[in-house]
Design a protein around this motif. Structure first.
Motif, short mmCIF file in Angstrom:
data_model
loop_
_atom_site.label_atom_id
_atom_site.label_comp_id
_atom_site.label_asym_id
_atom_site.label_seq_id
_atom_site.Cartn_x
_atom_site.Cartn_y
_atom_site.Cartn_z
N LEU A 41 0.79 -1.23 0.00
CA LEU A 41 0.00 0.00 0.00
C LEU A 41 0.82 1.28 0.00
CD1 LEU A 41 -2.72 -1.15 2.53
CD2 LEU A 41 -3.13 -0.54 0.16
N ARG A 75 0.34 4.57 -2.31
CA ARG A 75 -1.05 4.78 -2.72
C ARG A 75 -1.70 5.76 -1.75
NH1 ARG A 75 -3.35 1.94 -6.59
NH2 ARG A 75 -5.32 2.84 -5.89
N GLY A 96 -4.60 4.18 -0.08
CA GLY A 96 -4.39 2.89 0.57
C GLY A 96 -4.70 2.94 2.05
#
Length: 370
Positions: free
Chosen positions: A321, A324, A327
């Motif tokens: 993640l 991101r 995320g």
């Protein structure tokens, strides 16, 4: 003379004392592999129904003394002991000669199997064995969505620590909410494949163990590219495969905290505060809509999940993640005892939390994948 047995799924306790004259039964946790003594689940037989019995949970790791124990006559429907003489000591007049007692609301391995069997007939669900455990038990994984193409991935698992029964009940509620196919559920599964693993440590759950700080490694400290436990290894491999072809948008690790602690969350400093805030707001709205008033603490801790300990949450963020902005990696801590309003945690409340978790995930995914 009363008797105590634990030869059933999720049964785990040792007898410290049985005194028929004093109507006293004292039970202690089973200690195994160096884990903390936290969990008790036993069947009592030959109880005197004409007068109260003193039930004692002893030799328990201190924080676990602060939760109100439960009893059941069928192993399915549970109630809290009403009269607590001191922490972990109860006086109760049973109405039947046979009963189950436990530290918190049990969710045995067979309950996870029953959930998988029940949802296997639903067209929206794919049931699979994520792996076979060290003792030969299937780790069930429920996938909601098409499972193909470039769709995003949402991952939810529970019960890395075998005594944290309430985490599995939340995962169960989430899975049933997804299968029921509300508008929000369809919005979620129309954009992402959602994986739900109700029980990670299936062997510890079946044996009625604690699992907290067990040797050779606690499940939630096993997160690396070469994990010790088969279940953790299978999750890492599956998410590696998913991430290779589509983004992971959320990784949720459901736990239950120390017994005296209320609901709360853990995450990392690096998780976007706006993403986190919107997710928590959506969750609390979902809970409030079902339970009339807020009953979940919004406290979020980031201290021990900065990446220096190989927990599921920190590992998921660092491996799949990071980078991101949308995320989300978070640990959900579900109380054993009472909500923030002082109300006893019930099976119905835990199901509500699972449904609210689904709605929060739906809102998160819809924002990320219009």
């Amino acid at each position: 003379m009363p008797t105590v047995t634990t030869d059933f799924d999720n049964g785990g306790a040792k007898v410290v004392a049985i005194d028929a004259d004093a109507r006293r039964i004292a039970l202690a946790p089973v200690e195994a592999d160096g884990a903390r003594p936290l969990f008790i689940h036993a069947r009592l037989s030959g109880l005197d129904i004409t007068a109260p019995t003193r039930v004692e949970f002893v030799q328990v790791h201190p924080p676990a003394r602060h939760a109100r124990g439960v009893y059941s006559y069928d192993g399915s429907t549970w109630a809290r002991f009403e009269e607590e003489l001191e922490p972990g000591v109860y006086r109760h007049r049973f109405t039947r000669p046979d009963a189950y007692v436990a530290r918190n609301l049990p969710y045995p391995y067979s309950a996870g199997l029953a959930l998988a069997d029940e949802l296997a007939g639903c067209s929206a669900v794919t049931v699979e064995d994520l792996c076979i455990s060290e003792a030969g038990r299937a780790v069930k994984c429920l996938r909601f969505g098409a499972g193909s193409g470039e769709r995003a991935t949402v991952w939810v698992h529970a019960r890395q620590h075998a005594f944290e029964c309430h985490s599995s009940r939340v995962a169960d509620g989430l899975a049933r909410w997804l299968a029921a196919g509300s508008d929000a559920a369809r919005a979620l599964t129309g954009r992402a494949d959602v994986y739900v693993v109700p029980i990670v440590d299936v062997d510890g759950v079946h044996a009625g163990l604690s699992g907290k700080d067990r040797k050779p490694v606690d499940f939630n400290r096993d997160w690396s590219v070469q994990p010790h436990w088969r279940a953790v290894r299978a999750i890492v491999d599956r998410l590696d495969a998913c991430a290779a072809r589509r983004p992971l948008l959320a990784a949720i690790d459901i736990h239950s905290p120390w017994f005296y602690e209320p609901h709360h969350w853990h995450t990392l400093d690096a998780v976007d505060r706006g993403v986190l805030g919107r997710f928590l707001n959506a969750f609390e709205q979902g809970v409030g809509a079902r339970r009339d008033e807020p009953c979940w603490a919004s406290r979020v801790s980031t201290g021990y999940l900065r990446g220096d300990m190989p927990t599921a949450t920190s590992f998921a963020f660092e491996r799949w993640l990071r980078g991101r902005r949308d995320g989300l990696a978070i640990t959900m801590e579900v109380a054993h005892d009472r909500d923030v309003l002082g109300r006893w945690i019930t099976a119905e409340a835990l199901d509500t939390y699972g449904q609210a978790l689904g709605e929060a995930l739906a809102a998160h995914v819809v924002r990320s994948v219009p």
